[in-house]
Design an enzyme around this catalytic site. Structure first.
Site, short mmCIF file in Angstrom:
data_model
loop_
_atom_site.label_atom_id
_atom_site.label_comp_id
_atom_site.label_asym_id
_atom_site.label_seq_id
_atom_site.Cartn_x
_atom_site.Cartn_y
_atom_site.Cartn_z
N MET A 30 22.16 -2.30 50.84
CA MET A 30 21.94 -1.43 52.00
C MET A 30 20.45 -1.12 52.14
SD MET A 30 25.25 0.99 52.34
CE MET A 30 24.88 2.14 51.04
N ALA A 32 16.46 -0.13 50.82
CA ALA A 32 15.82 0.80 49.88
C ALA A 32 15.87 0.17 48.47
CB ALA A 32 16.49 2.18 49.92
N LEU A 33 15.40 -1.06 48.40
CA LEU A 33 15.60 -1.87 47.19
C LEU A 33 14.71 -1.42 46.04
CD1 LEU A 33 15.87 -5.38 48.88
CD2 LEU A 33 17.66 -3.69 48.44
N HIS A 34 15.23 -1.61 44.83
CA HIS A 34 14.49 -1.25 43.62
C HIS A 34 14.73 -2.33 42.57
CE1 HIS A 34 18.46 -0.10 42.26
NE2 HIS A 34 18.56 0.78 43.25
N GLY A 36 16.70 -2.65 40.16
CA GLY A 36 18.09 -3.04 39.93
C GLY A 36 18.51 -4.15 40.89
N HIS A 37 18.14 -3.98 42.17
CA HIS A 37 18.45 -5.04 43.15
C HIS A 37 17.67 -6.32 42.80
CE1 HIS A 37 19.10 -1.31 45.67
NE2 HIS A 37 20.22 -1.96 45.92
N GLY A 147 25.78 -4.54 41.75
CA GLY A 147 25.30 -3.77 40.61
C GLY A 147 26.45 -3.17 39.82
N LYS A 149 26.30 -0.58 38.04
CA LYS A 149 26.21 0.89 38.11
C LYS A 149 27.38 1.43 38.96
CE LYS A 149 23.06 2.48 41.10
NZ LYS A 149 23.87 3.24 42.05
N GLN A 153 33.24 0.43 42.55
CA GLN A 153 33.08 -0.44 43.73
C GLN A 153 33.39 -1.89 43.36
OE1 GLN A 153 29.95 -0.27 46.94
NE2 GLN A 153 28.93 -1.71 45.58
O1 PAF Z 1 26.49 -1.04 46.84
C1 PAF Z 1 26.02 -1.06 48.01
O2 PAF Z 1 24.80 -1.03 48.21
C2 PAF Z 1 26.98 -1.12 49.19
O3 PAF Z 1 28.14 -0.38 48.95
C3 PAF Z 1 27.32 -2.55 49.62
C4 PAF Z 1 28.10 -3.30 48.53
C5 PAF Z 1 26.04 -3.31 49.94
C6 PAF Z 1 28.19 -2.53 50.87
O4 PAF Z 1 27.55 -1.89 51.93
#
Ligand code: PAF
Length: 161
Positions: A30, A32-34, A36-37, A147, A149, A153
Site C-alpha cells: 500500500m 509508504a515503503l520501508h 521490510g518491503h 510480510g 509481520k 493476513q
Molecule cells: O499488507 C498490506 O500492505 C495490504 O494489506 C495488502 C496485502 C497490500 C493489500 O492491500
C-alpha cells in the site's frame, strides 16, 4: 523500471514477458515503503524473472476511514526505493481503475478471519481479499510475497488461495 497506472498497460507488458517464458513475481503493497518491503522485493527479484510491485492504498480494507485519510502517500520516494532494489514494474492504479464499480464480494474463512484482528476490524480482511484477489487475477503471478509481520493476513490469503 516502469511505472504503470492501468491494468491494460500492465497486462500488455506481462503478456510479453510470459511469451518469453519469464516467471512473474508479485509484491502487493500500500506504499509508504520501508526496509521490510525492500527485503520482500529483493527476494522476489532473486526468485523470479519479472518483479511487479503494486502500490495501491486499498480503501475497502479500512473500516475506519480516518485511518485511510491519514495513511502516508509517498509514491515518488517508493519508486526510488523500488528502483534501487531491482523491481521491474510498479503498478500504481487509481481507485477507479481497481474499483470501477463497488466490490460486493464476500470472503469468509472462519475462524481464521474472525478472531484477533478480524474481531476488532470488521470487514478488514474482506477488503484485503477483495484487492489481493483482483491483483492475482490481473498479474497472474507464479509467486507472491507478503510480510510475515501481518501473520493473520497471510493465513487469510492462504485460505483464499
Ligand atoms: O499488507 C498490506 O500492505 C495490504 O494489506 C495488502 C496485502 C497490500 C493489500 O492491500
Amino acid at each position: 523500471m516502469k511505472l504503470i497506472h492501468t491494468i491494460e498497460d500492465l497486462q500488455r507488458n506481462l503478456t510479453e514477458a510470459r511469451a518469453k517464458g519469464e516467471k512473474i513475481g508479485l509484491v502487493p503493497t500500500m506504499g509508504a515503503l520501508h526496509e521490510g518491503h525492500a527485503s520482500l522485493v529483493r527476494r522476489c527479484v532473486a526468485e523470479n524473472d519479472v518483479t511487479v510491485v503494486s502500490v495501491f492504498l486499498n480503501p475497502t480494507q479500512f473500516n475506519d476511514k480516518k485511518d485511510l485519510e491519514k495513511y502516508p502517500r509517498t509514491l515518488d520516494a517508493d519508486c526510488v526505493l523500488l528502483e534501487s532494489v531491482g523491481a521491474d514494474f510498479v503498478f500504481a492504479p487509481s481507485v477507479e481503475e481497481m474499483y470501477p464499480e463497488p466490490d460486493s464480494r464476500k470472503f469468509s474463512y472462519p475462524p481464521v478471519d474472525t478472531v484477533m484482528e478480524g474481531a476488532f476490524r470488521p470487514g478488514h480482511f474482506n477488503g484485503v481479499c477483495q484487492i489481493v484477489s483482483k491483483l492475482f487475477a490481473i498479474v497472474e503471478p507464479g509467486r507472491a510475497y507478503f510480510g510475515e509481520k501481518d501473520f493473520q493476513q497471510i493465513a487469510v490469503i492462504r485460505a483464499m488461495v
